[in-house]
Design a protein around this motif. Structure first.
Motif, PDB file in Angstrom:
ATOM      1  N   THR A  46       9.726  -4.384  -2.601  1.00 17.79           N
ATOM      2  CA  THR A  46       8.637  -3.556  -2.342  1.00 17.79           C
ATOM      3  C   THR A  46       9.202  -2.130  -2.071  1.00 17.79           C
ATOM      4  O   THR A  46      10.310  -1.883  -1.545  1.00 17.79           O
ATOM      5  CB  THR A  46       7.652  -3.901  -1.316  1.00 17.79           C
ATOM      6  OG1 THR A  46       8.235  -4.185  -0.215  1.00 17.79           O
ATOM      7  CG2 THR A  46       7.003  -5.040  -1.665  1.00 17.79           C
ATOM      8  N   LYS A  66       7.200   0.893   4.446  1.00 16.05           N
ATOM      9  CA  LYS A  66       7.443  -0.110   3.928  1.00 16.05           C
ATOM     10  C   LYS A  66       6.122  -0.567   3.086  1.00 16.05           C
ATOM     11  O   LYS A  66       5.216  -0.986   4.064  1.00 16.05           O
ATOM     12  CB  LYS A  66       8.066  -1.182   4.684  1.00 16.05           C
ATOM     13  CG  LYS A  66       8.506  -2.513   4.018  1.00 16.05           C
ATOM     14  CD  LYS A  66       9.288  -2.129   2.945  1.00 16.05           C
ATOM     15  CE  LYS A  66      10.108  -3.458   2.266  1.00 16.05           C
ATOM     16  NZ  LYS A  66      10.698  -3.211   1.159  1.00 16.05           N
ATOM     17  N   GLU A  68       3.776  -2.939   1.470  1.00 13.78           N
ATOM     18  CA  GLU A  68       3.742  -4.266   1.191  1.00 13.78           C
ATOM     19  C   GLU A  68       2.337  -4.539   0.085  1.00 13.78           C
ATOM     20  O   GLU A  68       1.771  -5.461   0.264  1.00 13.78           O
ATOM     21  CB  GLU A  68       3.620  -5.149   2.133  1.00 13.78           C
ATOM     22  CG  GLU A  68       4.772  -5.166   2.661  1.00 13.78           C
ATOM     23  CD  GLU A  68       6.109  -6.103   2.046  1.00 13.78           C
ATOM     24  OE1 GLU A  68       5.691  -7.115   1.567  1.00 13.78           O
ATOM     25  OE2 GLU A  68       7.220  -5.167   1.926  1.00 13.78           O
ATOM     26  N   ARG A  71       3.133  -7.560  -3.364  1.00 15.51           N
ATOM     27  CA  ARG A  71       4.164  -8.452  -2.915  1.00 15.51           C
ATOM     28  C   ARG A  71       4.002  -9.629  -3.816  1.00 15.51           C
ATOM     29  O   ARG A  71       2.902 -10.341  -3.621  1.00 15.51           O
ATOM     30  CB  ARG A  71       4.038  -8.717  -1.560  1.00 15.51           C
ATOM     31  CG  ARG A  71       5.235  -9.667  -1.461  1.00 15.51           C
ATOM     32  CD  ARG A  71       6.797  -9.189  -1.555  1.00 15.51           C
ATOM     33  NE  ARG A  71       7.258  -8.473  -0.444  1.00 15.51           N
ATOM     34  CZ  ARG A  71       8.668  -7.955  -0.394  1.00 15.51           C
ATOM     35  NH1 ARG A  71       9.663  -8.205  -1.376  1.00 15.51           N
ATOM     36  NH2 ARG A  71       8.832  -7.282   0.586  1.00 15.51           N
ATOM     37  N   PHE A  77       1.777  -8.762   2.769  1.00 15.90           N
ATOM     38  CA  PHE A  77       3.073  -9.334   3.049  1.00 15.90           C
ATOM     39  C   PHE A  77       3.191 -10.715   3.240  1.00 15.90           C
ATOM     40  O   PHE A  77       4.146 -11.358   3.179  1.00 15.90           O
ATOM     41  CB  PHE A  77       3.794  -8.761   4.224  1.00 15.90           C
ATOM     42  CG  PHE A  77       3.016  -8.929   5.315  1.00 15.90           C
ATOM     43  CD1 PHE A  77       3.385  -9.948   6.356  1.00 15.90           C
ATOM     44  CD2 PHE A  77       1.635  -8.645   5.923  1.00 15.90           C
ATOM     45  CE1 PHE A  77       2.782 -10.557   7.594  1.00 15.90           C
ATOM     46  CE2 PHE A  77       1.021  -9.105   6.967  1.00 15.90           C
ATOM     47  CZ  PHE A  77       1.689 -10.015   7.794  1.00 15.90           C
ATOM     48  N   TYR A 219       9.055 -13.875   6.567  1.00 12.85           N
ATOM     49  CA  TYR A 219       8.986 -12.389   6.799  1.00 12.85           C
ATOM     50  C   TYR A 219      10.379 -11.477   6.844  1.00 12.85           C
ATOM     51  O   TYR A 219      10.502 -10.411   6.376  1.00 12.85           O
ATOM     52  CB  TYR A 219       8.334 -11.766   8.151  1.00 12.85           C
ATOM     53  CG  TYR A 219       6.936 -12.427   8.054  1.00 12.85           C
ATOM     54  CD1 TYR A 219       5.957 -12.561   7.011  1.00 12.85           C
ATOM     55  CD2 TYR A 219       6.224 -12.851   9.071  1.00 12.85           C
ATOM     56  CE1 TYR A 219       4.923 -13.179   6.739  1.00 12.85           C
ATOM     57  CE2 TYR A 219       4.922 -13.456   9.108  1.00 12.85           C
ATOM     58  CZ  TYR A 219       4.310 -13.707   7.915  1.00 12.85           C
ATOM     59  OH  TYR A 219       2.989 -14.284   7.976  1.00 12.85           O
ATOM     60  N   MET A 222      11.362  -8.880   3.834  1.00  8.68           N
ATOM     61  CA  MET A 222      10.834  -7.714   3.872  1.00  8.68           C
ATOM     62  C   MET A 222      11.941  -6.639   4.847  1.00  8.68           C
ATOM     63  O   MET A 222      12.062  -5.596   4.488  1.00  8.68           O
ATOM     64  CB  MET A 222       9.479  -7.597   4.511  1.00  8.68           C
ATOM     65  CG  MET A 222       9.047  -6.057   4.650  1.00  8.68           C
ATOM     66  SD  MET A 222       7.249  -6.252   5.594  1.00  8.68           S
ATOM     67  CE  MET A 222       7.765  -6.814   7.309  1.00  8.68           C
ATOM     68  N   HIS A 383       5.488  -0.455   8.983  1.00 14.71           N
ATOM     69  CA  HIS A 383       5.190  -1.555   8.221  1.00 14.71           C
ATOM     70  C   HIS A 383       3.807  -1.614   7.584  1.00 14.71           C
ATOM     71  O   HIS A 383       2.908  -1.909   8.310  1.00 14.71           O
ATOM     72  CB  HIS A 383       5.859  -2.543   8.703  1.00 14.71           C
ATOM     73  CG  HIS A 383       7.118  -2.764   9.215  1.00 14.71           C
ATOM     74  ND1 HIS A 383       7.658  -2.232  10.209  1.00 14.71           N
ATOM     75  CD2 HIS A 383       8.242  -3.017   8.410  1.00 14.71           C
ATOM     76  CE1 HIS A 383       8.826  -2.460  10.146  1.00 14.71           C
ATOM     77  NE2 HIS A 383       9.400  -3.030   8.940  1.00 14.71           N
ATOM     78  N   THR A 385       1.341  -3.681   5.885  1.00 16.54           N
ATOM     79  CA  THR A 385       1.367  -4.900   5.369  1.00 16.54           C
ATOM     80  C   THR A 385       0.381  -5.152   4.432  1.00 16.54           C
ATOM     81  O   THR A 385       0.393  -6.379   4.105  1.00 16.54           O
ATOM     82  CB  THR A 385       0.710  -5.667   6.940  1.00 16.54           C
ATOM     83  OG1 THR A 385      -0.052  -5.016   7.540  1.00 16.54           O
ATOM     84  CG2 THR A 385       2.197  -5.460   7.794  1.00 16.54           C
TER      85      THR A 385
END
Length: 395
Positions: A46, A66, A68, A71, A77, A219, A222, A383, A385
């Protein structure tokens, strides 16, 4: 405490995560898990976005996201943890999860082979969910070719139920909340020997999968990707801060373990971890204030993936020591962050966007900002998600 919306946890500054006896080292785990994910259909790394305007406005070196939102073709995520957890849980149910398979990527059984053996034994997967996790477990069951039953609370929208059914799952609606589904699936897993129970939280009486940290280990892919991507965008520098949503606690536990790991601190120095919750479900913030896990009442929130009144029993020891600050944000703040990210071309859902809202909140509080060393050299990874989804816009 910097404000009623922020809880600072000074003890986390000196915390170093070390695997419990019997666990393998996290660096090895990450390489194994990443290799596993790369073997699955439609694996993708990602994107790590950069938000230079936000960094300038907040007086930080870099703000990175980041993302997600896509994914394995799913908008969150969760498939990372769910796929690894289901894979390892099925191995265990078949008596195949030996030390060799747990310590060397080259010896991991293929998903196709494992699924074939599991089907011959008549196994099926059972789980409970409030949304993304159940869909992710169902997707992994599809990869394995196994039937899956997903128990959901009655307040889950029909649209979400249909997405889970779209993965080939049988969806069973339980009257009440997510917590009301737990005794039902426990009973089924106990009475039906062919049922393999997969949950992303540690509960009293159910700690086998979480104790071995299957979801949390999942996880780590990631985070391994992010560690490679961050220096590419910062001139070779590593992240100094990580902001992560906290619902039941598994993803926040993974982030804290990763950034507070002894190996990473030796290479890059310590990083700060900031967890964010909804104002309507501040179980971590409340627990940190009380010094012990504390159940809190919850209410509706657009951040429904974080609508948890209690923490995973296995996440708490890491969160209580490894999270530098717990921040709560309102639905309006989260929605504003969704719109801000959208203007930068990042399509986030309220849970993912909440990390940006939390960063803005701590940067606006002088005491929190100072305590968390959010200055001109800070490199912050948000993050994000989950991807964009429908929700009721707060007034």
């Amino acid at each position: 405490m910097a404000s009623s919306m922020i809880h600072l946890n000074p003890m986390a500054r000196g915390y170093t995560y070390k695997p419990a006896p019997g666990e393998t080292g996290k660096a090895t785990d990450e390489s194994i898990v990443l290799a596993f994910h790369q073997s699955l259909p439609s694996y993708n790394e990602t994107t790590l976005h950069t938000l230079p305007a936000v960094a300038v406005a907040l007086g930080l070196s870099h703000v990175l996201v980041k993302d997600e939102s896509n994914r394995f073709g799913l908008p969150a995520f969760k498939i990372l943890g769910a796929s690894w957890a289901a894979y390892r849980a099925v191995l265990t149910a078949l008596g195949l999860d030996d030390k060799q398979q747990a310590t060397a990527a080259t010896t991991l059984m293929s998903v196709a082979e494992l699924g074939s053996i599991a089907r011959d034994r008549g196994l099926r997967i059972v789980t409970s969910t409030e949304g993304n996790c159940g869909r992710a477990v169902a997707r992994m069951a599809k990869y394995l070719g196994l039937p899956v039953r997903v128990f959901v609370p009655e307040y889950m929208s029909e649209a979400t139920r249909q997405k889970i059914r779209g993965e080939g799952a049988e969806v069973l609606v339980v009257k009440g909340t997510y917590e009301d589904t737990i005794p039902i699936i426990r009973k089924e897993a106990k009475e039906m020997k062919e049922s393999v129970l997969v949950l992303d939280v540690g509960l009293d009486g159910y700690e086998v999968v979480p104790k071995l940290q299957y979801f949390v280990e999942g996880y780590s892919s990631m985070l391994a990707e992010s560690d490679k991507q961050v220096p590419e965008l910062t001139g070779g520098n590593a992240a100094t801060h990580a902001v992560v949503p906290c619902g039941a606690g598994s993803i926040a536990q993974a982030v804290a373990q990763h950034y507070k790991a002894a190996e990473r601190q030796a290479q890059h120095g310590s990083a700060m971890v900031i967890a964010v919750e909804a104002t309507t479900a501040a179980s971590l913030k409340t627990s940190l204030g009380a010094g012990q896990p504390t159940l809190v009442p919850t209410a509706d929130t657009i951040m429904n993936g974080m609508n948890c009144g209690s923490l995973s029993t296995l996440a708490w020891p890491v969160l209580s020591q490894g999270v530098d600050a717990s921040v709560v944000v309102s639905d309006q703040e989260s929605h504003s962050a969704v719109e801000e990210l959208k203007s930068s071309g990042i399509l986030a859902g309220p849970c993912g966007a909440a990390t940006l809202a939390a960063l803005r909140r701590v940067c606006a509080d002088p005491r929190a900002r100072s305590a968390l060393a959010l200055g001109s050299e800070a490199i912050v990874v948000l993050h994000c998600t989950e991807g964009a989804r429908d929700y009721l816009i707060p007034s």
